[in-house]
Structures are given as structure tokens and as C-alpha cells.
Design a protein around this motif. Structure first.
Motif, PDB file in Angstrom:
ATOM      1  N   SER A  27       0.967  -1.109  -0.100  1.00  0.00           N
ATOM      2  CA  SER A  27      -0.093   0.005   0.088  1.00  0.00           C
ATOM      3  C   SER A  27       0.769   1.142  -0.025  1.00  0.00           C
ATOM      4  O   SER A  27       0.477   2.443  -0.732  1.00  0.00           O
ATOM      5  CB  SER A  27      -0.978  -0.148   1.341  1.00  0.00           C
ATOM      6  OG  SER A  27      -1.919  -0.800   1.021  1.00  0.00           O
ATOM      7  N   PHE A  28       1.864   1.221   0.883  1.00  0.00           N
ATOM      8  CA  PHE A  28       2.891   2.449   0.805  1.00  0.00           C
ATOM      9  C   PHE A  28       3.526   2.658  -0.451  1.00  0.00           C
ATOM     10  O   PHE A  28       3.517   3.762  -1.065  1.00  0.00           O
ATOM     11  CB  PHE A  28       3.700   2.251   1.771  1.00  0.00           C
ATOM     12  CG  PHE A  28       3.184   2.781   3.241  1.00  0.00           C
ATOM     13  CD1 PHE A  28       3.216   4.233   3.592  1.00  0.00           C
ATOM     14  CD2 PHE A  28       3.013   1.797   4.262  1.00  0.00           C
ATOM     15  CE1 PHE A  28       2.781   4.383   4.670  1.00  0.00           C
ATOM     16  CE2 PHE A  28       2.537   2.087   5.393  1.00  0.00           C
ATOM     17  CZ  PHE A  28       2.502   3.611   5.816  1.00  0.00           C
ATOM     18  N   ASP A  29       3.822   1.479  -1.388  1.00  0.00           N
ATOM     19  CA  ASP A  29       4.512   1.606  -2.465  1.00  0.00           C
ATOM     20  C   ASP A  29       3.496   2.021  -3.537  1.00  0.00           C
ATOM     21  O   ASP A  29       3.784   3.082  -4.402  1.00  0.00           O
ATOM     22  CB  ASP A  29       5.079   0.047  -2.984  1.00  0.00           C
ATOM     23  CG  ASP A  29       6.265  -0.368  -2.338  1.00  0.00           C
ATOM     24  OD1 ASP A  29       6.760   0.556  -1.671  1.00  0.00           O
ATOM     25  OD2 ASP A  29       6.382  -1.587  -2.281  1.00  0.00           O
ATOM     26  N   LEU A  30       2.053   1.708  -3.628  1.00  0.00           N
ATOM     27  CA  LEU A  30       1.255   2.251  -4.373  1.00  0.00           C
ATOM     28  C   LEU A  30       0.951   3.618  -4.001  1.00  0.00           C
ATOM     29  O   LEU A  30       0.560   4.504  -5.221  1.00  0.00           O
ATOM     30  CB  LEU A  30       0.038   1.317  -3.948  1.00  0.00           C
ATOM     31  CG  LEU A  30      -0.428   0.031  -4.600  1.00  0.00           C
ATOM     32  CD1 LEU A  30      -1.740  -0.497  -4.137  1.00  0.00           C
ATOM     33  CD2 LEU A  30      -0.580   0.200  -6.224  1.00  0.00           C
ATOM     34  N   ALA A  31       0.863   4.405  -2.857  1.00  0.00           N
ATOM     35  CA  ALA A  31       0.695   5.423  -2.523  1.00  0.00           C
ATOM     36  C   ALA A  31       1.559   6.454  -2.966  1.00  0.00           C
ATOM     37  O   ALA A  31       1.459   7.455  -3.616  1.00  0.00           O
ATOM     38  CB  ALA A  31       0.537   5.655  -0.917  1.00  0.00           C
ATOM     39  N   ARG A  32       2.832   6.109  -2.921  1.00  0.00           N
ATOM     40  CA  ARG A  32       3.907   6.854  -3.562  1.00  0.00           C
ATOM     41  C   ARG A  32       3.891   7.036  -5.033  1.00  0.00           C
ATOM     42  O   ARG A  32       3.901   8.188  -5.701  1.00  0.00           O
ATOM     43  CB  ARG A  32       5.294   6.180  -3.201  1.00  0.00           C
ATOM     44  CG  ARG A  32       5.880   5.927  -2.000  1.00  0.00           C
ATOM     45  CD  ARG A  32       7.301   5.393  -1.563  1.00  0.00           C
ATOM     46  NE  ARG A  32       7.525   5.397  -0.318  1.00  0.00           N
ATOM     47  CZ  ARG A  32       7.382   4.209   0.201  1.00  0.00           C
ATOM     48  NH1 ARG A  32       6.760   3.027  -0.190  1.00  0.00           N
ATOM     49  NH2 ARG A  32       7.501   4.023   1.558  1.00  0.00           N
ATOM     50  N   GLU A  33       3.358   5.877  -5.879  1.00  0.00           N
ATOM     51  CA  GLU A  33       3.323   5.997  -7.205  1.00  0.00           C
ATOM     52  C   GLU A  33       2.068   6.729  -7.358  1.00  0.00           C
ATOM     53  O   GLU A  33       1.818   7.692  -8.412  1.00  0.00           O
ATOM     54  CB  GLU A  33       3.131   4.558  -7.875  1.00  0.00           C
ATOM     55  CG  GLU A  33       2.952   4.551  -9.177  1.00  0.00           C
ATOM     56  CD  GLU A  33       2.408   3.127  -9.800  1.00  0.00           C
ATOM     57  OE1 GLU A  33       2.519   3.008 -10.894  1.00  0.00           O
ATOM     58  OE2 GLU A  33       2.664   2.077  -8.944  1.00  0.00           O
ATOM     59  N   PHE A  34       0.825   6.286  -6.598  1.00  0.00           N
ATOM     60  CA  PHE A  34      -0.554   6.993  -7.177  1.00  0.00           C
ATOM     61  C   PHE A  34      -0.421   8.422  -7.003  1.00  0.00           C
ATOM     62  O   PHE A  34      -0.848   9.214  -7.645  1.00  0.00           O
ATOM     63  CB  PHE A  34      -1.608   6.304  -5.991  1.00  0.00           C
ATOM     64  CG  PHE A  34      -2.998   6.896  -6.267  1.00  0.00           C
ATOM     65  CD1 PHE A  34      -3.864   6.441  -7.165  1.00  0.00           C
ATOM     66  CD2 PHE A  34      -3.391   8.083  -5.569  1.00  0.00           C
ATOM     67  CE1 PHE A  34      -5.123   6.938  -7.293  1.00  0.00           C
ATOM     68  CE2 PHE A  34      -4.697   8.457  -5.628  1.00  0.00           C
ATOM     69  CZ  PHE A  34      -5.646   7.986  -6.525  1.00  0.00           C
ATOM     70  N   PHE A  35       0.015   9.036  -5.928  1.00  0.00           N
ATOM     71  CA  PHE A  35      -0.027  10.423  -5.577  1.00  0.00           C
ATOM     72  C   PHE A  35       0.965  11.206  -6.388  1.00  0.00           C
ATOM     73  O   PHE A  35       0.669  12.284  -6.839  1.00  0.00           O
ATOM     74  CB  PHE A  35       0.049  10.888  -4.109  1.00  0.00           C
ATOM     75  CG  PHE A  35      -1.005  10.531  -3.246  1.00  0.00           C
ATOM     76  CD1 PHE A  35      -2.218  11.243  -3.401  1.00  0.00           C
ATOM     77  CD2 PHE A  35      -1.050   9.198  -2.466  1.00  0.00           C
ATOM     78  CE1 PHE A  35      -3.558  10.938  -2.391  1.00  0.00           C
ATOM     79  CE2 PHE A  35      -2.341   8.883  -1.694  1.00  0.00           C
ATOM     80  CZ  PHE A  35      -3.255   9.601  -1.862  1.00  0.00           C
ATOM     81  N   GLY A  36       2.091  10.559  -6.635  1.00  0.00           N
ATOM     82  CA  GLY A  36       2.944  11.247  -7.733  1.00  0.00           C
ATOM     83  C   GLY A  36       2.599  11.443  -8.989  1.00  0.00           C
ATOM     84  O   GLY A  36       2.944  12.299  -9.615  1.00  0.00           O
ATOM     85  N   ARG A  37       1.587  10.362  -9.573  1.00  0.00           N
ATOM     86  CA  ARG A  37       1.016  10.433 -10.850  1.00  0.00           C
ATOM     87  C   ARG A  37      -0.116  11.393 -10.845  1.00  0.00           C
ATOM     88  O   ARG A  37      -0.368  11.959 -11.706  1.00  0.00           O
ATOM     89  CB  ARG A  37       0.549   9.002 -11.168  1.00  0.00           C
ATOM     90  CG  ARG A  37       0.019   8.906 -12.611  1.00  0.00           C
ATOM     91  CD  ARG A  37      -0.273   7.384 -12.978  1.00  0.00           C
ATOM     92  NE  ARG A  37       1.064   6.806 -12.989  1.00  0.00           N
ATOM     93  CZ  ARG A  37       1.026   5.449 -13.295  1.00  0.00           C
ATOM     94  NH1 ARG A  37      -0.175   4.703 -13.384  1.00  0.00           N
ATOM     95  NH2 ARG A  37       2.082   4.567 -13.474  1.00  0.00           N
ATOM     96  N   HIS A  38      -0.909  11.068  -9.851  1.00  0.00           N
ATOM     97  CA  HIS A  38      -2.381  11.816 -10.222  1.00  0.00           C
ATOM     98  C   HIS A  38      -2.407  13.179  -9.373  1.00  0.00           C
ATOM     99  O   HIS A  38      -3.416  13.890  -9.434  1.00  0.00           O
ATOM    100  CB  HIS A  38      -3.545  10.695  -9.293  1.00  0.00           C
ATOM    101  CG  HIS A  38      -3.454   9.537 -10.225  1.00  0.00           C
ATOM    102  ND1 HIS A  38      -4.014   9.522 -11.401  1.00  0.00           N
ATOM    103  CD2 HIS A  38      -3.312   8.335  -9.687  1.00  0.00           C
ATOM    104  CE1 HIS A  38      -3.789   8.252 -11.998  1.00  0.00           C
ATOM    105  NE2 HIS A  38      -3.412   7.513 -10.882  1.00  0.00           N
ATOM    106  N   PHE A  39      -1.488  13.365  -8.384  1.00  0.00           N
ATOM    107  CA  PHE A  39      -1.480  14.891  -7.807  1.00  0.00           C
ATOM    108  C   PHE A  39       0.106  15.343  -7.916  1.00  0.00           C
ATOM    109  O   PHE A  39       0.401  15.386  -6.684  1.00  0.00           O
ATOM    110  CB  PHE A  39      -1.875  14.579  -6.329  1.00  0.00           C
ATOM    111  CG  PHE A  39      -3.250  14.072  -6.129  1.00  0.00           C
ATOM    112  CD1 PHE A  39      -4.526  15.264  -6.270  1.00  0.00           C
ATOM    113  CD2 PHE A  39      -3.895  12.944  -6.296  1.00  0.00           C
ATOM    114  CE1 PHE A  39      -5.757  15.008  -6.373  1.00  0.00           C
ATOM    115  CE2 PHE A  39      -5.255  12.420  -6.203  1.00  0.00           C
ATOM    116  CZ  PHE A  39      -6.362  13.600  -6.189  1.00  0.00           C
TER     117      PHE A  39
END
Length: 329
Positions: free
Chosen positions: A223-235
Motif C-alpha cells: 500500500s505504501f508503494d502504491l501511495a508513492r506511485e499513485f499520488f506522484g502520478r495523479h497529484f
């Protein structure tokens, strides 16, 4: 004759919380025509997609025809929805959410969020957020409805202020954990004491352990790995270098009852804990037992080590705390 603020105020009475709430709705302005309360048929389909239990979904949909015939309720639902929809993309507290009398509708706020749904779905599409993440995040509404019935035995919805954050695009469920957009806030002094130059306005992700099972360390890592990628990409305009958490799970007293290699203690040790705490008894009762404050502790289940420890702690006259902590991303 159309409904006006004075007419609604007269029906609400002089409860200060309701008067304040009505003022917020009035200041939000006239809702746009496209902000429409869905039909019963459409609502049922959406509710099941949002993982509302079938019994509640059927009750909610069945109540829509009566709501549509009540001009005061229509006025209120659309203006509540407008307040949220006008701030889609925001993550600050979204105003007051008072309890309403049962005859105003136990599912009143569910109708509000069904009306907001097209707005937040459009925002997710604009941000290129994957459909599966969008829907699983918004399904917090279904969890809230389910929790209400488990705790109180009747239909309704818990914590509309929390669901409002989901329906404004402020929080996302990424695997085992949820993450909300925000800032470091009152944890800034603790972070600065550790030698990091981050102030209160530093962007910080709030971390939330969704009530979906064990806090498996590998799942949390993912989940932490996903968060780094998700917010970097979408925000990308919000650089998140810090995450923060406030939860009963971060109460250091848990180490008295749980082994050092338990999932909860391992999750707790991801964070550097701050000195500040808040009362957490109500959170423990609600989240672990689905119980309300004042529940007879003798009636609660003692099947797990965690349940036994939580109950024994309270029976000894002690109290649980909400702890706060942070970590670098």
C-alpha cells in the motif's frame, strides 16, 4: 410555491447545530440544475456498486419516491450535495453534519452522497484515477451503512463528515490502507525535533487502516508503494514526503497485551510516535466490537488476544488512547 430558507428553518426549530447547518447550506448558494437526486431504480444499482448491504440498499431506494414528494427534503438534499460538490478536489473539513430526526430520513445523508456521486466520479476521471480505485474508495459509504446496522441494529449511516472526504476526492483506498491528502499540521514540531525542516503546511498523507482484516506487513508495504506511485502520478502538484497517522492502533499500551511480532505492533513501529494523544475508548469499542460507549463489557466477545486485551484494560479502569505518529515516505 417554492421552498425558502425561512420555511425550512421553521421546521427545523431552534437547535443551534441545525440553524448553523442551514446557514452553511444557504451560503453555498443555489444548486445547479445538473445536481439531481437519482431515481429509485438508478439508486439501487449505484448502492450495490458502492457495496451497501442489499437490505439497506433496498430500503434506501424504496424511500426515494417519498423524498421526491417532500419539497423541503429535496431542498435540503440538493443543497447539502451542492456544498460537497462545489468543493470536489478539496480536503479540508467540509462543514457540519448534524443528526436529524428519524422522520427526516435515517438515510438522509446517503441521498446526499448519491446526488454528489456524478461530480466526484467526473473528478476522478479528470485526474485519470483508475476505475477500480475510484469505486473501492467510494464504497466507504457502504461500509458506513453496514457499520451503523451492526452497532445500532437499525438502518442509517455513520460519520457523514468522513464519507464527505471520500466524495470530495480527498481520500483513496490503495490496497490494505487508505490515504488522505492533507498537511502535517500539529505534528510539525515533532518532525522538526527529529531534524527535518517541515512546517505545518507541508503536504502529508494521512494513513488509515481500513476495517478489512489483518494488517499484514507485506500488504501494508504494498500500500505504501502504491501511495508513492499513485499520488506522484495523479497529484503531482502535491509533493508528499511525509505520512502521518492518528489511531488507537498507535497506542503504546497495546504492547502490554500483544506479542512484539503481531501485525498491529509491527504496524505501530513503522511510525515515530508523538507525545500527544486523545481519548480512544469510543474508537476501540466501535471499530473492534461494533459497540457504542457504555456497552456492558461482559457482553463483548473475547475470541482473540486483541479482544481480550482491550476488554481487560477497560475493566481494570484504564483507558485507551488515540496515538499520533509520522514516517518519511
Amino acid at each position: 410555491m417554492g421552498v425558502g430558507v425561512e420555511e425550512v428553518a421553521g421546521l427545523l426549530g431552534d437547535d443551534p447545530a441545525l440553524v448553523e447547518w442551514l446557514g452553511e447550506l444557504e451560503r453555498a448558494g443555489e444548486p445547479p440544475d445538473e445536481l439531481v437526486i437519482p431515481t429509485a431504480e438508478t439508486a439501487l444499482t449505484l448502492l450495490l456498486r458502492l457495496r451497501v448491504p442489499p437490505q439497506d440498499a433496498a430500503e434506501i431506494a424504496a424511500g426515494l419516491p417519498d423524498l421526491q414528494r417532500n419539497p423541503v427534503l429535496v431542498w435540503l438534499v440538493r443543497r447539502c450535495a451542492h456544498r460537497t460538490a462545489a468543493d470536489v478536489g478539496g480536503f479540508r473539513p467540509g462543514g457540519s453534519w448534524p443528526d436529524l430526526p428519524d422522520d427526516w430520513g435515517r438515510y438522509f445523508y446517503v441521498y446526499v452522497f448519491l446526488t454528489v456521486l456524478p461530480s466526484v466520479r467526473a473528478y476522478h476521471e479528470q485526474r485519470d484515477i483508475p476505475d477500480d480505485i475510484s469505486w473501492v474508495t467510494l464504497a466507504a459509504l457502504g461500509s458506513a451503512v453496514e457499520s451503523h446496522r451492526q452497532r445500532l441494529g437499525t438502518g442509517g449511516m455513520d460519520a457523514p463528515f468522513w464519507i464527505d472526504l471520500h466524495f470530495r476526492g480527498g481520500i483513496y483506498l490503495l490496497g490494505r490502507l487508505g490515504f488522505n491528502r492533507g498537511d502535517l499540521g500539529f505534528l510539525a514540531p515533532a518532525v522538526q525535533a527529529a531534524g527535518l525542516p517541515y512546517g505545518e503546511s507541508e503536504p502529508a498523507l494521512g494513513v488509515h487502516a481500513a476495517p478489512t482484516g489483518a494488517l499484514d506487513p507485506a500488504a501494508c508495504d504494498a500500500s505504501f508503494d502504491l501511495a508513492r506511485e499513485f499520488f506522484g502520478r495523479h497529484f503531482p502538484e502535491e509533493p508528499y514526503r511525509i505520512a502521518r497517522c492518528g489511531s488507537w492502533i498507535l497506542d503504546e499500551q497495546l504492547a502490554e497485551y500483544l506479542p512484539a511480532d503481531s501485525n498491529i505492533i509491527r504496524f505501530q513501529r513503522r511510525f515515530r510516535l508523538a507525545a500527544e494523544t486523545r481519548d480512544g475508548d469510543a474508537d476501540v469499542l466501535s471499530r473492534i466490537f461494533g459497540a457504542a460507549p457504555g456497552t456492558d463489557l461482559a457482553t463483548l466477545p473475547r475470541r482473540t488476544t486483541l479482544q481480550r486485551g482491550l476488554i481487560d484494560h477497560l475493566r481494570a479502569g484504564r483507558h485507551w488512547k488515540i496515538g499520533f505518529g509520522w514516517l518519511e515516505l
